[in-house]
Scaffold this motif. Structure first.
Motif: not given
Length: 434
Positions: A25-28, A56-59, A89-92
């Protein structure tokens, strides 16, 4: 969506390869496939090619990118990334390992997402500078070093770092997505096996590739594997996402267990911890070095607490001997000198030992010679190059050993056993002028 530079002009993905794939979930998965690769790092054979896995991890407070891909595959990587996130959107950005096959697209990713913070291990700092080679006029590299237990938050998602050095470079770390139980493991638990079906329960039988990868990448660092497993084994593991090969979602913990088995000595289980192991490998042209080997064995066996094994290299394969040497406490080589050199089977075995850790093991050499007798000292030099201890000077005997010289061989073996037990004074026996 940020418009790509012309150099990264999008090219269509091959029809048989997937786009970005949600692996949790939320990880591609946003990596790349390299199915035609047949040799990796010069020495590893890759019958099924390899993959460069990136994720890619979405928070709810931003996006993290974990690892990138080899530079030649950057276009694939960016196309998959753009299909699931905007660069803004990429912070990390996390680099678990800075080897070029995982960091090739990093400079361009940092350029496209300048607001993102790069997280690397402390030991990766020097490598980062060496890879990017910034000029004095460039903007200073901005990054944050992290160690075991450090975390970075994406709001409802937490990335926790594990310091796992030498698996397989000194900079290696793992990153754990706490809420989903996902371990981004870097090279650990990886293998060179390319299959667009991605997951371990969907691809073919890749066991040979998994074990081959361990044998050539992780085996020299077994002690570090054991240390890393102590950090990994307590984790809740729903999925292991290595940088190469299938993503392990079906019973991921069995791969952790397998690593534990591969990294644990079986010799201690069989003979117990009360005995030390001394292995003698020899090759003989006319029987003189063989007689020396038997006398060395007899001398070493005089000392209780040392289990001595004798092997004629003329009758064995190299790979099983490497396994024996890895678990032995002391290794002794006997070789005649032919054309100013040790014989080829001895060198074949010595050259195969780079895949095991011999640091601190005891080593020694002996042999019969006719003219000049260089073999013994050449073997000793190789042992020192492998970071072994050579506490007793090599024993050389000209042509056929006499009874007195065989007594010297027995003393040589006994001295090795004492050195292995940490007893007796180190001594030098020089028979070169006999």
């Amino acid at each position: 969506m940020v418009t790509p530079e012309p150099v990264w002009a999008p090219a269509p993905l091959p029809a048989n390869l997937p786009g970005a794939v949600e692996v949790a979930p939320g990880v591609h998965w946003i990596g790349a496939m390299d199915p035609t690769l047949r040799t990796f790092d010069i020495i590893l054979r890759t019958a099924n090619g390899t993959s460069y896995n990136a994720f890619l991890v979405r928070g709810d407070e931003g996006v993290a990118v974990v690892d990138t891909v080899k530079l030649e595959f950057a276009a694939e990587f960016f196309r998959r990334l753009e299909s699931v996130a905007d660069y803004a959107e990429i912070r990390v950005i996390v680099l678990n390992h800075l080897e070029p096959d995982h960091s090739g697209a990093l400079p361009e990713l940092m350029r496209r997402a300048p607001q993102a913070r790069l997280y690397i291990s402390t030991r990766a700092t020097a490598m980062l500078k060496a890879l990017l080679k910034p000029k004095a006029t460039d903007r200073p590299l901005e990054y944050q070093t992290v160690g075991t237990g450090d975390e970075v938050s994406l709001g409802n998602r937490t990335l926790r770092f594990l310091h796992t050095p030498f698996l397989h470079w000194p900079d290696t770390q793992c990153t754990y997505l706490v809420e989903e139980g996902v371990l981004f493991s870097g090279d650990i638990f990886g293998c060179h096996y390319c299959d667009s079906r991605l997951f371990n329960d969907r691809v073919g039988d890749f066991r040979f590739s998994f074990d081959y990868y361990y044998a050539h990448i992780m085996r020299p660092f077994k002690a570090h594997v054991i240390t890393a497993l102590k950090l990994i084994e307590p984790l809740r593991l729903n999925l292991i996402a290595p940088t190469h090969g299938p993503i392990l979602r079906d019973r991921p913990r069995r791969y952790v267990t397998h690593y534990r088995e591969l990294s644990t000595s079986s010799l201690a289980e069989r003979i117990g911890n009360e005995e030390l192991s001394l292995c003698i490998f020899y090759m003989s042209a006319y029987g003189s070095t063989a007689r020396m080997a038997e006398a060395v064995q007899a001398g070493a066996e005089e000392e209780p607490g040392v289990r001595v094994s004798l092997y004629d290299l003329a009758g064995g394969e190299t790979a099983p001997f490497v396994d024996l040497i890895e678990e032995a406490d002391a290794i002794v080589f006997g070789s005649p000198t032919i054309n100013g050199d040790a014989v080829k089977p001895v060198w074949d075995l010595l050259s195969s030992l780079a895949v095991v850790n011999l640091q601190g093991k005891l080593g020694a050499a002996f042999g019969s010679f006719g003219w000049s007798g260089e073999a013994v000292r050449m073997i000793e030099d190789r042992m020192r190059g492998l970071k072994m201890r050579v506490p007793v000077a090599g024993l050389r005997i000209k042509l056929i050993p006499t009874d007195e010289e065989l007594d010297a061989c027995r003393d040589f073996g006994h001295g090795l056993a004492l050195a292995l037990l940490g007893e007796g004074a180190e001594r030098v026996i020089e028979m070169a002028d006999l």
